[in-house]
Design an enzyme around this catalytic site. Structure first.
Site, PDB file in Angstrom:
ATOM      1  CD  GLN A   1      47.523  52.895 -26.361  1.00 20.38           C
ATOM      2  OE1 GLN A   1      47.116  53.897 -25.762  1.00 20.38           O
ATOM      3  NE2 GLN A   1      48.139  51.908 -25.730  1.00 20.38           N
TER       4      GLN A   1
ATOM      5  CB  CYS B   1      54.051  44.784 -25.998  1.00 22.08           C
ATOM      6  SG  CYS B   1      54.332  44.545 -24.267  1.00 22.08           S
TER       7      CYS B   1
ATOM      8  CE  LYS C   1      46.387  49.494 -23.084  1.00 21.98           C
ATOM      9  NZ  LYS C   1      47.784  49.603 -22.651  1.00 21.98           N
TER      10      LYS C   1
ATOM     11  CG  ASP D   1      44.655  46.995 -30.792  1.00 23.21           C
ATOM     12  OD1 ASP D   1      44.096  47.627 -29.874  1.00 23.21           O
ATOM     13  OD2 ASP D   1      45.794  46.518 -30.686  1.00 23.21           O
TER      14      ASP D   1
ATOM     15  CG  HIS E   1      50.387  45.805 -28.176  1.00 21.75           C
ATOM     16  ND1 HIS E   1      50.210  44.595 -27.553  1.00 21.75           N
ATOM     17  CD2 HIS E   1      50.866  46.641 -27.220  1.00 21.75           C
ATOM     18  CE1 HIS E   1      50.555  44.693 -26.284  1.00 21.75           C
ATOM     19  NE2 HIS E   1      50.967  45.927 -26.050  1.00 21.75           N
TER      20      HIS E   1
HETATM   21  C1  LIG Z   1      47.766  49.178 -29.549  1.00 22.36           C
HETATM   22  C2  LIG Z   1      47.665  48.241 -28.388  1.00 22.36           C
HETATM   23  N1  LIG Z   1      47.009  47.087 -28.531  1.00 22.36           N
HETATM   24  C3  LIG Z   1      46.866  46.219 -27.516  1.00 22.36           C
HETATM   25  C4  LIG Z   1      47.389  46.484 -26.281  1.00 22.36           C
HETATM   26  C5  LIG Z   1      47.197  45.501 -25.164  1.00 22.36           C
HETATM   27  O1  LIG Z   1      46.338  46.063 -24.235  1.00 22.36           O
HETATM   28  P1  LIG Z   1      45.945  45.331 -22.894  1.00 22.36           P
HETATM   29  O2  LIG Z   1      47.088  45.510 -21.965  1.00 22.36           O
HETATM   30  O3  LIG Z   1      44.708  46.033 -22.463  1.00 22.36           O
HETATM   31  O4  LIG Z   1      45.707  43.906 -23.219  1.00 22.36           O
HETATM   32  C6  LIG Z   1      48.093  47.676 -26.071  1.00 22.36           C
HETATM   33  C7  LIG Z   1      48.709  47.979 -24.768  1.00 22.36           C
HETATM   34  O5  LIG Z   1      49.439  48.897 -24.594  1.00 22.36           O
HETATM   35  C8  LIG Z   1      48.226  48.569 -27.152  1.00 22.36           C
HETATM   36  O6  LIG Z   1      48.873  49.728 -27.012  1.00 22.36           O
END
Ligand SMILES: Cc1ncc(COP(=O)(O)O)c(C=O)c1O
Length: 394
Positions: A192, A352, A215, A189, A112
């Site tokens: 998800q 994104c 989430k 990260d 992401h």
């Molecule tokens: C794999 C991953 N990393 C980071 C993020 C960013 O998350 P946040 O909106 O909580 O900053 C997302 C958001 O969908 C994501 O799917």
């Protein structure tokens, strides 16, 4: 026995839409909203900043939430920092880690933007970023390909546990071992993964783990969690109220973690809601949730794959995320039609994660994603809606 219909009663919005966009953000259960209301109506004060009863009650409840989140992730509370979202946690590490010019960061093509751009920005400071590609369109990164990318200049590997584009699950445990064998720190990260699968950060042994509260953890928007295994190795790039115990002349003494990483008034009601959300998940059981979500998504993916006018991406053994396209229709048009004709909410676009979308050689995808409250009936509605689109593209 997993009772999805009982669970759904806690999510009133689900009575009037088919919500298949939980990868973006989940719906919030009633007990979490009630816990936040209670803060506003009964005891709102600031955290850690006062002797009076409201400040004390607020501080206790906020720290209780930290204990709950830490226990859920099998982490120590002193290493569990509240942030505003996953991106905030990753940026905190990117801006605070003592990188030097010439250092190297290894990350992957399936990240992401939140786990990519903070590292790319460091190139301006002379840090080199190396991008590891997935094996194929399933979006799986082999631990061996990470190992092959490491050099004696690599300081950090940053990798997602579950891809929000492919739904692929990476073997972060193996990647952690490889990183550590080479003296490299590892950031996961977990945007998800948290709340969607059992996690044990002590066993995983990663150095940093960033996730969202809004989430899979079912907390409110504006909350996130960052785990730092060795907080003393970093000085937060963000300082202010609540982060120091002493200021003398031009010098200051930082508070120990987690306070030194939480500058200013935090999202107090949000964190208290997140603590309640953790209890809510534990009442159901995260393994049960994982089973439910993966069963739904694998069944839906298999059925979508059978349709000639649909292309499905990602691995067969996927998490609750299905990227797909309807041949001849733009992803945004598909999402709009599903919403306007059937009240089905799916995501469309690049999610994104533009490098992932370019890797798939598509401009965008539709994405259906699942959470603990989705049902077989909702899959039927999705399948019927996508099947009916054939008439438009034939
Ligand atoms: C794999 C991953 N990393 C980071 C993020 C960013 O998350 P946040 O909106 O909580 O900053 C997302 C958001 O969908 C994501 O799917």
């Amino acid at each position: 026995m997993y009772d999805v219909h009982a669970i759904r009663k806690d999510f009133p919005v689900l009575s009037h839409v088919v919500y298949l966009d939980s990868t973006a953000t989940t719906q919030t259960p009633v007990p979490v909203v009630e816990a936040m209301n209670e803060y506003f109506y009964e005891y709102a004060g600031n955290h850690g900043r006062g002797a009076h009863r409201l400040a004390r009650e607020t501080t206790n409840r906020y720290e209780d939430a930290r204990e709950k989140v830490a226990a859920f992730l099998k982490a120590e509370p002193s290493k569990t920092i509240f942030t505003k979202n996953t991106s905030d946690g990753i940026n905190l590490i990117a801006n605070s880690f003592p990188f030097e010019a010439g250092d190297q960061i290894v990350t992957t093509l399936i990240e992401h933007h939140s786990n990519l751009l903070p590292w790319l920005r460091l190139q301006k400071a002379g840090v080199e970023v190396k991008i590891v590609k997935p094996e194929g369109p399933e979006g799986l990164i082999t631990p061996e390909s990470i190992e092959a990318a490491l050099t004696d200049r690599t300081k950090l590997v940053a990798i997602t546990q579950v891809s929000n584009v492919f739904g692929s699950v990476q073997d972060v445990s193996k990647v952690t071992k490889i990183a550590h064998k080479n003296g490299v720190k590892l950031l996961v990260d977990g945007a998800q993964s948290a709340g969607h699968m059992p996690l044990d950060l002590s066993a995983l042994n990663c150095d940093f783990f960033a996730t969202a509260g809004h989430k899979g953890l079912l907390g409110p928007q504006g909350t996130g969690v960052l785990y730092i295994k060795e907080p003393d190795l970093l000085e937060s790039a963000s300082l202010g109220g609540g982060t120091v115990s002493e200021v003398e002349g031009l010098d200051y003494v930082l508070e120990p973690s987690p306070a030194c990483f939480e500058a200013g008034t935090p999202n107090i009601p949000g964190v208290i809601g997140l603590g309640r959300a953790i209890e809510y998940i534990e009442e159901i059981g995260v393994s049960e949730i994982e089973k439910h979500e993966t069963q739904l998504s694998r069944e839906a993916a298999a059925r979508l794959s059978e349709m000639e006018h649909v292309e499905v991406y990602g691995p067969e053994k996927r998490a609750g995320v299905i990227p797909f396209n309807v041949c001849g229709l733009h992803a945004h048009d598909v999402a709009l039609i599903l919403d306007q004709s059937r009240k089905i909410c799916v995501r469309s676009g690049h999610h994104c994660a533009i490098p992932s979308i370019k890797f798939l050689k598509v401009g965008s995808t539709v994405r259906a994603s699942f959470a603990l409250y989705n049902t077989e009936e909702e899959i039927e509605l999705l399948i019927k809606a996508i099947s009916d689109l054939k008439a438009l593209v034939a």
